[in-house]
Write a protein that holds these residues in place. Structure first.
Motif, PDB file in Angstrom:
ATOM      1  N   GLY A 135      13.543  10.792  -5.382  1.00 35.18           N
ATOM      2  CA  GLY A 135      12.486   9.996  -4.770  1.00 35.18           C
ATOM      3  C   GLY A 135      11.254  10.851  -4.563  1.00 35.18           C
ATOM      4  N   PHE A 136      10.168  10.486  -5.252  1.00 31.11           N
ATOM      5  CA  PHE A 136       9.004  11.372  -5.281  1.00 31.11           C
ATOM      6  C   PHE A 136       7.743  10.533  -5.444  1.00 31.11           C
ATOM      7  CE2 PHE A 136       6.177  14.580  -7.279  1.00 31.11           C
ATOM      8  CZ  PHE A 136       6.363  15.651  -6.407  1.00 31.11           C
ATOM      9  N   THR A 137       7.166  10.131  -4.320  1.00 34.10           N
ATOM     10  CA  THR A 137       5.875   9.438  -4.310  1.00 34.10           C
ATOM     11  C   THR A 137       4.943  10.267  -3.442  1.00 34.10           C
ATOM     12  OG1 THR A 137       6.944   7.272  -4.532  1.00 34.10           O
ATOM     13  CG2 THR A 137       4.671   7.288  -3.768  1.00 34.10           C
TER      14      THR A 137
ATOM     15  N   SER B  16       9.671   6.629  -2.909  1.00 33.61           N
ATOM     16  CA  SER B  16       9.735   7.323  -1.625  1.00 33.61           C
ATOM     17  C   SER B  16       9.903   8.832  -1.823  1.00 33.61           C
ATOM     18  CB  SER B  16      10.854   6.755  -0.756  1.00 33.61           C
ATOM     19  OG  SER B  16      10.711   7.180   0.573  1.00 33.61           O
ATOM     20  N   GLY B  17       9.803   9.546  -0.712  1.00 33.79           N
ATOM     21  CA  GLY B  17       9.890  10.995  -0.777  1.00 33.79           C
ATOM     22  C   GLY B  17       8.548  11.636  -1.079  1.00 33.79           C
ATOM     23  N   ALA B  18       8.407  12.905  -0.714  1.00 32.47           N
ATOM     24  CA  ALA B  18       7.225  13.732  -0.997  1.00 32.47           C
ATOM     25  C   ALA B  18       6.001  13.310  -0.195  1.00 32.47           C
ATOM     26  CB  ALA B  18       6.912  13.753  -2.495  1.00 32.47           C
ATOM     27  N   PHE B  19       6.198  12.616   0.902  1.00 33.40           N
ATOM     28  CA  PHE B  19       5.117  12.277   1.823  1.00 33.40           C
ATOM     29  C   PHE B  19       5.065  13.320   2.930  1.00 33.40           C
ATOM     30  CE2 PHE B  19       9.041  10.222   3.016  1.00 33.40           C
ATOM     31  CZ  PHE B  19       9.170  10.523   4.368  1.00 33.40           C
TER      32      PHE B  19
ATOM     33  N   ALA C 130       0.823  -1.216   0.000  1.00 34.93           N
ATOM     34  CA  ALA C 130       0.000   0.000   0.000  1.00 34.93           C
ATOM     35  C   ALA C 130       0.855   1.264   0.000  1.00 34.93           C
ATOM     36  CB  ALA C 130      -0.935   0.004   1.204  1.00 34.93           C
ATOM     37  N   VAL C 131       2.046   1.197   0.635  1.00 32.50           N
ATOM     38  CA  VAL C 131       2.970   2.328   0.559  1.00 32.50           C
ATOM     39  C   VAL C 131       4.297   1.935  -0.100  1.00 32.50           C
ATOM     40  CG1 VAL C 131       1.973   3.477   2.572  1.00 32.50           C
ATOM     41  CG2 VAL C 131       3.962   2.011   2.887  1.00 32.50           C
ATOM     42  N   ASP C 132       4.573   0.645  -0.215  1.00 33.16           N
ATOM     43  CA  ASP C 132       5.865   0.206  -0.764  1.00 33.16           C
ATOM     44  C   ASP C 132       5.664  -0.907  -1.789  1.00 33.16           C
ATOM     45  OD1 ASP C 132       8.558  -0.229  -1.172  1.00 33.16           O
ATOM     46  OD2 ASP C 132       8.875  -1.308   0.698  1.00 33.16           O
ATOM     47  N   MET C 133       5.463  -0.563  -3.122  1.00 37.57           N
ATOM     48  CA  MET C 133       5.067   0.760  -3.555  1.00 37.57           C
ATOM     49  C   MET C 133       4.012   0.659  -4.651  1.00 37.57           C
ATOM     50  SD  MET C 133       8.352   1.934  -5.949  1.00 37.57           S
ATOM     51  CE  MET C 133       7.507   3.389  -6.553  1.00 37.57           C
ATOM     52  N   LYS C 134       3.055  -0.247  -4.417  1.00 36.59           N
ATOM     53  CA  LYS C 134       2.001  -0.430  -5.411  1.00 36.59           C
ATOM     54  C   LYS C 134       1.092   0.790  -5.498  1.00 36.59           C
ATOM     55  CE  LYS C 134       2.165  -5.458  -5.447  1.00 36.59           C
ATOM     56  NZ  LYS C 134       1.487  -6.740  -5.113  1.00 36.59           N
ATOM     57  N   ASN C 135       1.067   1.589  -4.441  1.00 42.16           N
ATOM     58  CA  ASN C 135       0.320   2.844  -4.510  1.00 42.16           C
ATOM     59  C   ASN C 135       0.875   3.764  -5.592  1.00 42.16           C
ATOM     60  OD1 ASN C 135       2.724   3.271  -3.037  1.00 42.16           O
ATOM     61  ND2 ASN C 135       1.851   4.971  -1.898  1.00 42.16           N
ATOM     62  N   ALA C 136       2.204   3.868  -5.656  1.00 37.93           N
ATOM     63  CA  ALA C 136       2.828   4.728  -6.668  1.00 37.93           C
ATOM     64  C   ALA C 136       2.604   4.171  -8.068  1.00 37.93           C
ATOM     65  CB  ALA C 136       4.319   4.859  -6.391  1.00 37.93           C
ATOM     66  N   ASP C 137       2.736   2.851  -8.222  1.00 40.50           N
ATOM     67  CA  ASP C 137       2.462   2.238  -9.524  1.00 40.50           C
ATOM     68  C   ASP C 137       1.045   2.573  -9.977  1.00 40.50           C
ATOM     69  OD1 ASP C 137       4.967   0.980  -9.341  1.00 40.50           O
ATOM     70  OD2 ASP C 137       4.117  -0.795  -8.401  1.00 40.50           O
TER      71      ASP C 137
END
Length: 464
Positions: free
Chosen positions: A422-424, A193-196, A128-135
């Motif tokens: 890193g920018f999610t 990662s990043g931008a949280f 959910a955060v690592d990192m299928k949310n970003a996909d």
């Protein structure tokens, strides 16, 4: 706060009317769907990303793209696709995310880790955060572009990879080695990662954007000795030799080594905290011990803010695995241990020399997995674009650079000359412990955070 200077003109994107409710809904649905594919990476080549990769490829094909589905071994599947930009003279941008996840024990979770359940406005599950949310957010954005006929400024190469949670040998490492042509023209990347939202507890909403990574130095230690009976004294006991070396490594205090990214982060965080930041160069000239003391004192004064940088002011080496013997009354002839080392840019020779000293003459060590540290400029146009996208949707955002304590696929893509950030983006509520969600129990992400991230990604990717 000292703002990074933008290099070149900032290109403002057209309005966001194309990013409709469907795109926001898809970012949530895709996150849930991807979580339901059990893509656990157990290491040593054991993983199966194919179902998630095929799902991503289908969503891209529906958007009119022509994805490449690539495997080094059956089931270890990667997807790469290119979106044509409207500025043919601009270098290409790589956007990458991994499809594998670390193991999860269902008995430990509130909900099943591969259910993708949406409950009370939150998506639950491993990834959910690592990192299928970003996909999922990337898929939602590019599909919205396709529906509205939107094109980014520059070519964008999308890469959904396998094996990031281990060695990347079946994922980005394989792509870089065997399919580098697919990344032709890429000079910069947006990745994990990043931008949280980081909440230090004083009302500020801090968004750390990653502009660096520590290097990976996973090591295997081997002690040799004289095998014998457990009842007899043995001055050449391999287990004792190994234990002594492991203890020295675990207790070693690594000296402060400040990178340009960490220096910039310190300045920004001191300003947010209302602290005077010392002249670190002048402190360093006094001596290493004085710099160590000054940084430790500064981290104490920064309070909660220190969490963003404390792990990246030094190298580290943590013993993680031990293996020795086969019977209690038999002294084995050898013993092994594994150590997770992390290195800052410019310190790798020093790190190796220190390990030589700490292991001593009776213990051999070697890298089991070794990847270089990374740095990206924080005074670049790209960093300014990323900051602008966050501030556009959260005017109260305090954007700071930081260095990630671990590593990502960016290390592999750097071999192609690609510089990564890193920018999610996720706007998270206070009390949501984002850092603990990584590889932790009850990993989850709020629906509203996905909506925010989708909007921010859309603006950033069209502007870069």
């Amino acid at each position: 706060m000292t703002e990074p200077a933008a290099v070149g003109a900032m290109v403002q994107p057209e309005d966001e009317a194309h990013l409709d409710g469907r795109a926001l809904d898809e970012s949530v649905a895709f996150t849930s769907d991807l979580i339901r594919f059990d893509t656990t990476n157990r290491g040593l080549g054991e993983g199966h990303e194919r179902p998630a990769a095929e799902y991503a490829a289908e969503r891209l094909a529906e958007a009119g793209l022509a994805p490449h589905v690539l495997e080094k071994a059956p089931g270890r599947t990667n997807v790469v696709a290119r979106i044509a930009g409207h500025d043919p003279g601009a270098p290409a941008l790589l956007v990458h995310g991994h499809l594998d996840v670390v193991p999860a024990q269902p008995a430990d979770w509130t909900v099943h880790p591969f259910s993708g359940e949406i409950r009370d406005g939150v998506v639950w599950g491993r990834g959910a955060v690592d990192m299928k949310n970003a996909d999922a957010m990337v898929l939602a954005v590019v599909r919205a572009w396709a529906r509205a006929g939107v094109r980014p400024r520059r070519d964008i190469v999308l890469a959904f990879t396998a094996d990031e949670e281990d060695s990347a040998a079946y994922g980005s490492g394989f792509l870089v080695q065997e399919h580098a042509v697919l990344f032709e023209g890429c000079t910069e990347a947006i990745g994990e990662s990043g931008a949280f939202t980081f909440h230090p507890g004083d009302g500020n909403r801090v968004y750390p954007v990653a502009a660096g990574e520590r290097g990976t130095a996973w090591m295997r230690l081997t002690a040799h000795g004289r095998a014998g009976h457990g009842s007899k004294r043995n001055a050449e006991n391999a287990v004792s030799r190994l234990a002594a070396a492991v203890h020295r490594i675990g207790e070693h205090r690594w000296p402060v080594r400040l990178t340009p990214v960490t220096r910039a982060a310190l300045l920004a965080l001191c300003e947010l905290r209302g602290l005077p930041c010392p002249d670190l160069d002048a402190v360093a000239r006094i001596g290493e011990a004085h710099l160590d003391q000054e940084i430790d004192s500064l981290l104490d004064e920064l309070g909660p803010y220190a969490e963003l940088i404390a792990a990246t002011v030094r190298n580290s080496a943590n013993p993680t695995m031990l293996d020795a013997g086969y019977k209690v009354n038999v002294i084995p002839g050898s013993a092994t241990a594994h150590v997770d080392g992390r290195t800052l840019p410019g310190t790798e020779e020093e790190f190796a020399a220190t390990l030589d000293e700490l292991t001593g003459p009776d213990v051999e060590w070697s890298y089991q997995h070794h990847q270089i540290p990374l740095l990206a400029p924080v005074n670049s146009r790209s960093f300014a674009v990323l900051r602008d996208a966050l501030e556009h949707f959260d005017p109260g955002a305090k954007v700071v650079p930081y260095c990630m304590s671990g590593g990502t696929d960016a290390k592999q893509f750097s071999r192609l000359g690609v510089q990564s950030y890193g920018f999610t983006p996720l706007r998270l509520p206070e009390g949501f412990d984002y850092g603990r969600m990584f590889h932790g129990v009850d990993e989850r992400v709020p629906v509203q955070a996905l909506h925010f991230g989708t909007r921010v990604l859309d603006r950033a990717l069209r502007s870069l």
